[in-house]
Motif scaffolding. Structure first.
Motif, PDB file in Angstrom:
ATOM      1  N   ARG A   1       0.828  -1.212   0.000  1.00  0.00           N
ATOM      2  CA  ARG A   1       0.000   0.000   0.000  1.00  0.00           C
ATOM      3  C   ARG A   1       0.859   1.257   0.000  1.00  0.00           C
ATOM      4  O   ARG A   1       0.563   2.226  -0.701  1.00  0.00           O
ATOM      5  CB  ARG A   1      -0.926   0.002   1.217  1.00  0.00           C
ATOM      6  N   ARG A   2       1.916   1.257   0.808  1.00  0.00           N
ATOM      7  CA  ARG A   2       2.782   2.439   0.878  1.00  0.00           C
ATOM      8  C   ARG A   2       3.455   2.707  -0.459  1.00  0.00           C
ATOM      9  O   ARG A   2       3.500   3.860  -0.933  1.00  0.00           O
ATOM     10  CB  ARG A   2       3.849   2.248   1.967  1.00  0.00           C
ATOM     11  N   GLU A   3       3.991   1.668  -1.083  1.00  0.00           N
ATOM     12  CA  GLU A   3       4.706   1.847  -2.342  1.00  0.00           C
ATOM     13  C   GLU A   3       3.769   2.334  -3.454  1.00  0.00           C
ATOM     14  O   GLU A   3       4.144   3.203  -4.237  1.00  0.00           O
ATOM     15  CB  GLU A   3       5.389   0.540  -2.758  1.00  0.00           C
ATOM     16  N   ILE A   4       2.558   1.800  -3.502  1.00  0.00           N
ATOM     17  CA  ILE A   4       1.592   2.244  -4.516  1.00  0.00           C
ATOM     18  C   ILE A   4       1.184   3.691  -4.242  1.00  0.00           C
ATOM     19  O   ILE A   4       1.079   4.506  -5.159  1.00  0.00           O
ATOM     20  CB  ILE A   4       0.368   1.305  -4.554  1.00  0.00           C
ATOM     21  N   ALA A   5       0.991   4.032  -2.977  1.00  0.00           N
ATOM     22  CA  ALA A   5       0.623   5.407  -2.622  1.00  0.00           C
ATOM     23  C   ALA A   5       1.732   6.382  -3.002  1.00  0.00           C
ATOM     24  O   ALA A   5       1.463   7.480  -3.493  1.00  0.00           O
ATOM     25  CB  ALA A   5       0.309   5.509  -1.126  1.00  0.00           C
ATOM     26  N   GLU A   6       2.987   5.996  -2.795  1.00  0.00           N
ATOM     27  CA  GLU A   6       4.119   6.888  -3.084  1.00  0.00           C
ATOM     28  C   GLU A   6       4.469   6.958  -4.564  1.00  0.00           C
ATOM     29  O   GLU A   6       4.850   8.015  -5.060  1.00  0.00           O
ATOM     30  CB  GLU A   6       5.365   6.439  -2.310  1.00  0.00           C
ATOM     31  N   HIS A   7       4.368   5.828  -5.278  1.00  0.00           N
ATOM     32  CA  HIS A   7       4.881   5.770  -6.640  1.00  0.00           C
ATOM     33  C   HIS A   7       3.820   5.538  -7.707  1.00  0.00           C
ATOM     34  O   HIS A   7       4.134   5.580  -8.893  1.00  0.00           O
ATOM     35  CB  HIS A   7       5.945   4.665  -6.759  1.00  0.00           C
ATOM     36  N   GLY A   8       2.578   5.259  -7.291  1.00  0.00           N
ATOM     37  CA  GLY A   8       1.508   5.012  -8.249  1.00  0.00           C
ATOM     38  C   GLY A   8       1.397   3.548  -8.620  1.00  0.00           C
ATOM     39  O   GLY A   8       2.303   2.754  -8.405  1.00  0.00           O
ATOM     40  N   ALA A   9       0.260   3.189  -9.203  1.00  0.00           N
ATOM     41  CA  ALA A   9      -0.020   1.799  -9.565  1.00  0.00           C
ATOM     42  C   ALA A   9       0.689   1.375 -10.850  1.00  0.00           C
ATOM     43  O   ALA A   9       0.765   0.184 -11.148  1.00  0.00           O
ATOM     44  CB  ALA A   9      -1.518   1.589  -9.706  1.00  0.00           C
ATOM     45  N   PHE A  10       1.227   2.358 -11.600  1.00  0.00           N
ATOM     46  CA  PHE A  10       1.896   2.037 -12.858  1.00  0.00           C
ATOM     47  C   PHE A  10       3.251   2.723 -12.926  1.00  0.00           C
ATOM     48  O   PHE A  10       3.443   3.809 -12.379  1.00  0.00           O
ATOM     49  CB  PHE A  10       1.029   2.469 -14.048  1.00  0.00           C
ATOM     50  N   THR A  11       4.188   2.087 -13.617  1.00  0.00           N
ATOM     51  CA  THR A  11       5.508   2.666 -13.816  1.00  0.00           C
ATOM     52  C   THR A  11       5.437   3.741 -14.901  1.00  0.00           C
ATOM     53  O   THR A  11       4.407   3.889 -15.573  1.00  0.00           O
ATOM     54  CB  THR A  11       6.525   1.586 -14.253  1.00  0.00           C
TER      55      THR A  11
ATOM     56  N   TRP B   1       4.235  -3.777  -8.949  1.00  0.00           N
ATOM     57  CA  TRP B   1       3.993  -4.839  -7.968  1.00  0.00           C
ATOM     58  C   TRP B   1       5.147  -4.868  -6.992  1.00  0.00           C
ATOM     59  O   TRP B   1       6.141  -5.556  -7.192  1.00  0.00           O
ATOM     60  CB  TRP B   1       3.820  -6.200  -8.661  1.00  0.00           C
ATOM     61  N   PRO B   2       5.039  -4.124  -5.896  1.00  0.00           N
ATOM     62  CA  PRO B   2       6.122  -4.054  -4.924  1.00  0.00           C
ATOM     63  C   PRO B   2       6.345  -5.359  -4.158  1.00  0.00           C
ATOM     64  O   PRO B   2       7.413  -5.576  -3.628  1.00  0.00           O
ATOM     65  CB  PRO B   2       5.675  -2.962  -3.954  1.00  0.00           C
ATOM     66  N   VAL B   3       5.328  -6.216  -4.102  1.00  0.00           N
ATOM     67  CA  VAL B   3       5.431  -7.452  -3.332  1.00  0.00           C
ATOM     68  C   VAL B   3       5.185  -8.637  -4.243  1.00  0.00           C
ATOM     69  O   VAL B   3       4.262  -8.638  -5.049  1.00  0.00           O
ATOM     70  CB  VAL B   3       4.401  -7.474  -2.175  1.00  0.00           C
ATOM     71  N   CYS B   4       6.020  -9.625  -4.095  1.00  0.00           N
ATOM     72  CA  CYS B   4       5.833 -10.894  -4.788  1.00  0.00           C
ATOM     73  C   CYS B   4       5.865 -11.973  -3.711  1.00  0.00           C
ATOM     74  O   CYS B   4       6.857 -12.126  -3.010  1.00  0.00           O
ATOM     75  CB  CYS B   4       6.950 -11.121  -5.798  1.00  0.00           C
ATOM     76  N   ARG B   5       4.774 -12.691  -3.553  1.00  0.00           N
ATOM     77  CA  ARG B   5       4.713 -13.721  -2.513  1.00  0.00           C
ATOM     78  C   ARG B   5       5.045 -15.065  -3.134  1.00  0.00           C
ATOM     79  O   ARG B   5       4.423 -15.490  -4.092  1.00  0.00           O
ATOM     80  CB  ARG B   5       3.328 -13.787  -1.888  1.00  0.00           C
TER      81      ARG B   5
END
Length: 160
Positions: free
Chosen positions: A118-128, A135-139
């Motif tokens: 959530r933090r990474e999407i909020a800071e950098h957006g949902a798209f490059t 996708w900041p997380v890969c499980r």
């Protein structure tokens, strides 16, 4: 009387990006109202069944509970993740969470992964900048099973 969650949240495969996104974007559960005994007895059968289902779902999905151990783990994870600002050619720190089964390792790490995502999407957006999904997380799920060692068959010379 709903618990404020998405239908089917319990059937997610979190190694799939669509399911992980559902997990990340799911609203927090809301606790069903506590009914006094008289109010509970006044419910018709359908309302009583729905109320009991909502209570069971609520109690089955408590947490994660912010114990001192969970808070400490999350603080350590944030320290490590936030210090990993090196360029791509530099080694980055890593974390291994190890404990006996059933102590909440997966729950604790998934709670952290959700907040990090959530933090990474909020800071950098949902798209490059190139228009790709971010996708900041890969499980990747791992089992505790150790591969069995195979003995090589002896050659004819070794057998003789």
């Amino acid at each position: 009387m709903t618990t404020g969650t998405l239908a089917g949240l319990g059937n997610l495969a979190l190694s799939r990006k669509e399911d992980f996104k559902t997990f990340v974007d799911a609203p927090r559960r809301t606790q069903p109202a506590r009914l006094a005994r008289q109010a509970l007895l006044a419910l018709d059968e359908s309302a009583r069944t729905a109320y009991e289902r909502d209570r069971r779902t609520w109690h089955a999905n408590l947490g994660p509970i912010k114990t001192p151990q969970l808070v400490n783990l999350h603080e350590n994870l944030w320290d490590i993740v936030d210090s990993n600002q090196q360029d791509g050619d530099k080694a980055k720190g890593a974390v291994a969470v190890d404990a006996f089964p059933g102590l909440g390792k997966t729950t604790a790490v998934l709670a952290f992964a959700r907040e990090f995502h959530r933090r990474e999407i909020a800071e950098h957006g949902a798209f490059t900048a190139q228009g790709h999904e971010r996708w900041p997380v890969c499980r990747v799920g791992l089992t505790g099973d150790k591969p069995t060692a195979r003995r090589a068959r002896p050659t004819q010379e070794q057998a003789a």
